[in-house]
Design a protein around this motif. Structure first.
Motif, PDB file in Angstrom:
ATOM      1  N   PRO A 247      -1.855   0.619  57.995  1.00  0.00           N
ATOM      2  CA  PRO A 247      -2.082   0.160  56.618  1.00  0.00           C
ATOM      3  C   PRO A 247      -0.823   0.100  55.773  1.00  0.00           C
ATOM      4  CG  PRO A 247      -3.729   1.786  57.258  1.00  0.00           C
ATOM      5  CD  PRO A 247      -2.696   1.774  58.339  1.00  0.00           C
TER       6      PRO A 247
ATOM      7  N   GLY B 246     -12.319   4.955  51.808  1.00  0.00           N
ATOM      8  CA  GLY B 246     -12.261   4.529  53.193  1.00  0.00           C
ATOM      9  C   GLY B 246     -13.322   3.520  53.581  1.00  0.00           C
TER      10      GLY B 246
ATOM     11  N   ARG C 275      -3.998   4.309  52.531  1.00  0.00           N
ATOM     12  CA  ARG C 275      -4.990   3.232  52.649  1.00  0.00           C
ATOM     13  C   ARG C 275      -4.610   2.165  51.629  1.00  0.00           C
ATOM     14  NH1 ARG C 275      -8.287   7.882  53.381  1.00  0.00           N
ATOM     15  NH2 ARG C 275      -8.635   8.056  51.143  1.00  0.00           N
TER      16      ARG C 275
END
Length: 311
Positions: free
Chosen positions: A156, A282, A115
Motif C-alpha cells: 500500500p 481496513g 493503508r
C-alpha cells in the motif's frame, strides 16, 4: 547562510530504542534535524537540514565560540548508523539517494505499511493502469461516490510514492495506527498534511547557528521540515466555503489522532465516507461492486486509454 531544504532518512524494521540511538547519532555527527518514531510501522524517520540541491549539512566549530554549517558528502556516518541499528537505512530517497545495510528481506511483521487509498473524483480511463505501472504490480480500482478509488494490495505504501511522481489530481488518504495523513493538489502543487506525529529536535549547535536574517537554525528547520498547516490553502484546494472551512478546522490539527479524525475530515471536505473506512478500518476495496484488478500497462497504452473518459 544559503537557503535550505530537507534530506530525508528512514530506518526500517527497528524498535522504539532506535529513536534515542538515531537522535544521539545525528547529534554526534553534527546534523541539525527532526526525528520521529512510528510505532506501527517500526520506522524512525529523520528530516536533516541540507543545502539546496546539495548534501546534508553539519555544524562545525568556527573560532573559539562560533559555529558554521558545511555540507557533508561522506556516507560513513549513515553506514555506521545502519551498523548500530542492524537495520536498513535509506538516505535521501527522494533525491537520487542510497540504501545502506543488509536487511533487505524484513522479518514478517517488522514493517507495517500504511493503508493508503487513492481517490479521483473525475477519473480517466487510463489512470489506474498508470498507477499500476508506477507501483510495478496490479492494483484494485473500484467505483466509489461517483469517482474511482485505487488501492495497492501488495504494498500500500507505494501509492504514496506514485502520487508524488505522477501528474494526477487525485486525493490521497492514509492511516497507520496512531498516524495518518492526506494529500491534495492545487494550482501551486501538492499539499501534504500529517496527523498524530511528534518530531524530536536535534540541534548540535545548541541554538548557536544563525542564518543571514539572524534566525537560529532551529527556526529555519521547523519552517521547512515541520511547517504549520496552510489552512487557507487546504480550504481552497477542496473548494470549501466559509461554513465548510469551519466544519473542517477541528479535523486539521486535533489534539489526538483517531479513526474519527479521518471520518470527520472526509465528511468535511466532501469525500465519500467509504474512503475513511478503507483507510481506517481496513475495509476491502475488492468487495465494492464493480471493483476490478488493473494490470500494469505500457505507458503508451495507458496514455491512450487516458484520453477516453470512464464509461
Amino acid at each position: 547562510m544559503a537557503e535550505f531544504e530537507v534530506c530525508e532518512l528512514l530506518c526500517v524494521g527497528v524498535d522504539d530504542s532506535a529513536l534515542d540511538v538515531v537522535r544521539e547519532h545525528l547529534r554526534r555527527l553534527g546534523h541539525p534535524s527532526l526525528v520521529h518514531y512510528d510505532v506501527e510501522a517500526r520506522t524512525v524517520e529523520a528530516r536533516i537540514l541540507a543545502a539546496v540541491g546539495g548534501a546534508p549539512l553539519v555544524v562545525v566549530p568556527q573560532g573559539e565560540r562560533g559555529f558554521a554549517l558545511e555540507e557533508s558528502v561522506s556516507r560513513a556516518g549513515f553506514q555506521s548508523l545502519s551498523d548500530r541499528l542492524g537495520a536498513r537505512v535509506i538516505v535521501d530517497r527522494n533525491r537520487a539517494g542510497y540504501v545502506l545495510g543488509e536487511q533487505f528481506d524484513f522479518p514478517f511483521g517488522s514493517f507495517a505499511p500504511p493503508r493508503v487509498v487513492w481517490f479521483s473524483a473525475a477519473p480517466r480511463q487510463g489512470e489506474a493502469a498508470l498507477v499500476a505501472r508506477s507501483v510495478g504490480f496490479p492494483v484494485i480500482a473500484a467505483p466509489v461516490g461517483g469517482g474511482e478509488v485505487i488501492v495497492a494490495p501488495h504494498d500500500p505504501g507505494t501509492l504514496l510514492l506514485a502520487w508524488h511522481a505522477m501528474s494526477s489530481h487525485a486525493v490521497l488518504l492514509w492511516t497507520n495506527g496512531v498516524h495518518g495523513g492526506f494529500g491534495v493538489h492545487d494550482a501551486a502543487g501538492r499539499i501534504v498534511h500529517r496527523w498524530g506525529e511528534h518530531w524530536w529536535w536535534v540541534d548540535p549547535s545548541d541554538g548557536s547557528v544563525t542564518d543571514a536574517a539572524g534566525r537560529i537554525v532551529r527556526d529555519t528547520l521547523l519552517e521547512i521540515a515541520d511547517p504549520p498547516p496552510d489552512f487557507a490553502r487546504i480550504v481552497a484546494a477542496f473548494g470549501l466555503d466559509g461554513a465548510g472551512a469551519q466544519r473542517l478546522r477541528p479535523f486539521i490539527d486535533p489534539p489526538v489522532f483517531s479513526t474519527a479524525t479521518v471520518e470527520g475530515f472526509a465528511a468535511a471536505v466532501g469525500l465519500p465516507g467509504e474512503l475513511a473506512a478503507m483507510a481506517g478500518s481496513g475495509a476491502l476495496a475488492h468487495r465494492v461492486p464493480g471493483a476490478r484488478e488493473v494490470q500494469p500497462a505500457s505507458w503508451l497504452a495507458a496514455l491512450r486509454a487516458r484520453l477516453r473518459p470512464v464509461r
